[in-house]
Motif scaffolding. Structure first.
Motif, PDB file in Angstrom:
ATOM      1  N   ILE A   5       0.850  -1.279   0.185  1.00  0.00           N
ATOM      2  CA  ILE A   5      -0.118  -0.055   0.034  1.00  0.00           C
ATOM      3  C   ILE A   5       0.853   1.148  -0.049  1.00  0.00           C
ATOM      4  O   ILE A   5       0.584   2.166  -0.737  1.00  0.00           O
ATOM      5  CB  ILE A   5      -0.926   0.165   1.169  1.00  0.00           C
ATOM      6  CG1 ILE A   5      -2.026  -1.069   1.159  1.00  0.00           C
ATOM      7  CG2 ILE A   5      -1.557   1.213   1.184  1.00  0.00           C
ATOM      8  CD1 ILE A   5      -2.761  -1.273   2.225  1.00  0.00           C
ATOM      9  N   LYS A   6       1.856   1.355   0.758  1.00  0.00           N
ATOM     10  CA  LYS A   6       2.904   2.286   0.718  1.00  0.00           C
ATOM     11  C   LYS A   6       3.417   2.690  -0.609  1.00  0.00           C
ATOM     12  O   LYS A   6       3.588   3.503  -1.171  1.00  0.00           O
ATOM     13  CB  LYS A   6       3.944   2.226   1.796  1.00  0.00           C
ATOM     14  CG  LYS A   6       3.445   2.322   3.217  1.00  0.00           C
ATOM     15  CD  LYS A   6       4.758   2.399   4.331  1.00  0.00           C
ATOM     16  CE  LYS A   6       4.411   2.502   5.556  1.00  0.00           C
ATOM     17  NZ  LYS A   6       5.665   2.317   6.414  1.00  0.00           N
ATOM     18  N   PHE A   7       3.767   1.421  -1.220  1.00  0.00           N
ATOM     19  CA  PHE A   7       4.382   1.521  -2.689  1.00  0.00           C
ATOM     20  C   PHE A   7       3.431   2.028  -3.491  1.00  0.00           C
ATOM     21  O   PHE A   7       3.939   3.176  -4.327  1.00  0.00           O
ATOM     22  CB  PHE A   7       5.092   0.154  -3.020  1.00  0.00           C
ATOM     23  CG  PHE A   7       5.462   0.399  -4.334  1.00  0.00           C
ATOM     24  CD1 PHE A   7       6.777   0.653  -4.469  1.00  0.00           C
ATOM     25  CD2 PHE A   7       5.038  -0.166  -5.567  1.00  0.00           C
ATOM     26  CE1 PHE A   7       7.211   0.839  -5.987  1.00  0.00           C
ATOM     27  CE2 PHE A   7       5.498  -0.293  -6.552  1.00  0.00           C
ATOM     28  CZ  PHE A   7       6.540   0.376  -6.918  1.00  0.00           C
ATOM     29  N   LEU A   8       2.200   1.688  -3.546  1.00  0.00           N
ATOM     30  CA  LEU A   8       1.218   2.200  -4.487  1.00  0.00           C
ATOM     31  C   LEU A   8       1.061   3.619  -4.327  1.00  0.00           C
ATOM     32  O   LEU A   8       0.931   4.361  -5.172  1.00  0.00           O
ATOM     33  CB  LEU A   8      -0.208   1.325  -4.472  1.00  0.00           C
ATOM     34  CG  LEU A   8      -1.255   1.514  -5.125  1.00  0.00           C
ATOM     35  CD1 LEU A   8      -0.815   1.079  -6.621  1.00  0.00           C
ATOM     36  CD2 LEU A   8      -2.508   0.834  -4.904  1.00  0.00           C
ATOM     37  N   LEU A   9       0.851   3.880  -2.914  1.00  0.00           N
ATOM     38  CA  LEU A   9       0.678   5.413  -2.715  1.00  0.00           C
ATOM     39  C   LEU A   9       1.693   6.234  -3.215  1.00  0.00           C
ATOM     40  O   LEU A   9       1.562   7.351  -3.825  1.00  0.00           O
ATOM     41  CB  LEU A   9       0.546   5.499  -0.967  1.00  0.00           C
ATOM     42  CG  LEU A   9       0.066   6.766  -0.622  1.00  0.00           C
ATOM     43  CD1 LEU A   9      -1.312   7.358  -1.195  1.00  0.00           C
ATOM     44  CD2 LEU A   9       0.021   7.009   0.759  1.00  0.00           C
ATOM     45  N   LEU A  10       3.098   5.856  -2.930  1.00  0.00           N
ATOM     46  CA  LEU A  10       4.083   6.684  -3.471  1.00  0.00           C
ATOM     47  C   LEU A  10       4.110   6.576  -5.044  1.00  0.00           C
ATOM     48  O   LEU A  10       4.464   7.454  -5.595  1.00  0.00           O
ATOM     49  CB  LEU A  10       5.381   6.090  -2.966  1.00  0.00           C
ATOM     50  CG  LEU A  10       5.670   6.279  -1.217  1.00  0.00           C
ATOM     51  CD1 LEU A  10       6.917   5.535  -1.109  1.00  0.00           C
ATOM     52  CD2 LEU A  10       5.979   7.699  -1.300  1.00  0.00           C
ATOM     53  N   ALA A  11       3.760   5.594  -5.470  1.00  0.00           N
ATOM     54  CA  ALA A  11       3.937   5.490  -6.918  1.00  0.00           C
ATOM     55  C   ALA A  11       2.703   6.574  -7.681  1.00  0.00           C
ATOM     56  O   ALA A  11       2.983   6.964  -8.810  1.00  0.00           O
ATOM     57  CB  ALA A  11       3.693   3.932  -7.369  1.00  0.00           C
ATOM     58  N   LEU A  12       1.540   6.771  -6.828  1.00  0.00           N
ATOM     59  CA  LEU A  12       0.712   7.406  -7.375  1.00  0.00           C
ATOM     60  C   LEU A  12       0.898   9.037  -6.988  1.00  0.00           C
ATOM     61  O   LEU A  12       0.361   9.775  -7.845  1.00  0.00           O
ATOM     62  CB  LEU A  12      -0.646   6.816  -6.778  1.00  0.00           C
ATOM     63  CG  LEU A  12      -1.245   5.686  -7.385  1.00  0.00           C
ATOM     64  CD1 LEU A  12      -2.438   5.294  -6.563  1.00  0.00           C
ATOM     65  CD2 LEU A  12      -1.430   5.659  -8.800  1.00  0.00           C
ATOM     66  N   VAL A  13       1.658   9.416  -5.939  1.00  0.00           N
ATOM     67  CA  VAL A  13       1.604  10.588  -5.619  1.00  0.00           C
ATOM     68  C   VAL A  13       2.907  11.247  -6.032  1.00  0.00           C
ATOM     69  O   VAL A  13       2.925  12.453  -6.425  1.00  0.00           O
ATOM     70  CB  VAL A  13       1.573  10.576  -3.935  1.00  0.00           C
ATOM     71  CG1 VAL A  13       2.001  12.062  -3.632  1.00  0.00           C
ATOM     72  CG2 VAL A  13       0.324  10.240  -3.569  1.00  0.00           C
ATOM     73  N   VAL A  14       4.074  10.587  -5.904  1.00  0.00           N
ATOM     74  CA  VAL A  14       5.366  11.193  -6.260  1.00  0.00           C
ATOM     75  C   VAL A  14       5.430  11.726  -7.779  1.00  0.00           C
ATOM     76  O   VAL A  14       5.928  12.690  -8.117  1.00  0.00           O
ATOM     77  CB  VAL A  14       6.550  10.300  -5.814  1.00  0.00           C
ATOM     78  CG1 VAL A  14       7.896  10.744  -6.454  1.00  0.00           C
ATOM     79  CG2 VAL A  14       6.560  10.073  -4.307  1.00  0.00           C
ATOM     80  N   PRO A  15       5.149  10.846  -8.908  1.00  0.00           N
ATOM     81  CA  PRO A  15       5.303  11.513 -10.085  1.00  0.00           C
ATOM     82  C   PRO A  15       4.328  12.623 -10.532  1.00  0.00           C
ATOM     83  O   PRO A  15       5.066  13.607 -10.942  1.00  0.00           O
ATOM     84  CB  PRO A  15       4.714  10.175 -11.062  1.00  0.00           C
ATOM     85  CG  PRO A  15       5.014   8.832 -10.178  1.00  0.00           C
ATOM     86  CD  PRO A  15       4.675   9.501  -8.752  1.00  0.00           C
ATOM     87  N   PRO A  16       3.323  12.757  -9.965  1.00  0.00           N
ATOM     88  CA  PRO A  16       2.440  14.313  -9.997  1.00  0.00           C
ATOM     89  C   PRO A  16       3.097  15.303  -9.724  1.00  0.00           C
ATOM     90  O   PRO A  16       3.334  16.488 -10.090  1.00  0.00           O
ATOM     91  CB  PRO A  16       1.124  13.841  -9.824  1.00  0.00           C
ATOM     92  CG  PRO A  16       0.868  12.312  -9.816  1.00  0.00           C
ATOM     93  CD  PRO A  16       2.231  11.817  -9.710  1.00  0.00           C
TER      94      PRO A  16
END
Length: 132
Positions: A5-16
């Motif tokens: 979940i942390k990885f998915l959250l980071l993957a969705l938040v960091v690039p934008p």
């Protein structure tokens, strides 16, 4: 929180956020360029994409934008450390006579003078008695 979940959250938040940071940087460069340079030097204004290009070019040429220093400074630090390690190994493997000969050779290459004093015309040699 689960690691996935942390990885998915980071993957969705960091690039934008990263893209927003770059766009903001390009916008700031464009505003500063268009505000200062045409008035000071008579150059033409730049578009947002040209400002992004200038930002990328300055990053390539000068480094920067990172909290821990640019990759170039890290590389220079590693190169200096390697050179110091090699010189230390070389120095440790020398005999006392070789060390003294190396010291004399280095003294002959470097000119030491007090602040505000100009170096002598012929340089300073290792045999100069005025040197400590």
């Amino acid at each position: 929180m689960d690691r996935r979940i942390k990885f998915l959250l980071l993957a969705l938040v960091v690039p934008p956020l990263f893209l927003l940071f770059i766009a903001l940087g390009g916008w700031v460069v464009m505003l500063l360029w268009n505000w200062l340079l045409p008035a000071l030097f008579g150059v033409s204004q730049v578009t947002f994409w040209q400002a992004l290009g200038l930002l990328a070019l300055s990053r390539i040429l000068f480094g920067g934008f990172s909290a821990r220093g640019s990759g170039g400074s890290h590389m220079r630090h590693r190169m200096r450390q390697r050179m110091a390690d090699r010189m230390s190994e070389k120095w440790d493997s020398m005999t006392p006579e070789e060390r003294e000969r190396a010291r004399r050779g280095m003294r002959g290459r470097w000119v030491y003078c007090a602040p505000g004093e100009s170096p002598p015309a012929g340089g300073v040699t290792a045999e100069d008695p005025s040197r400590p």
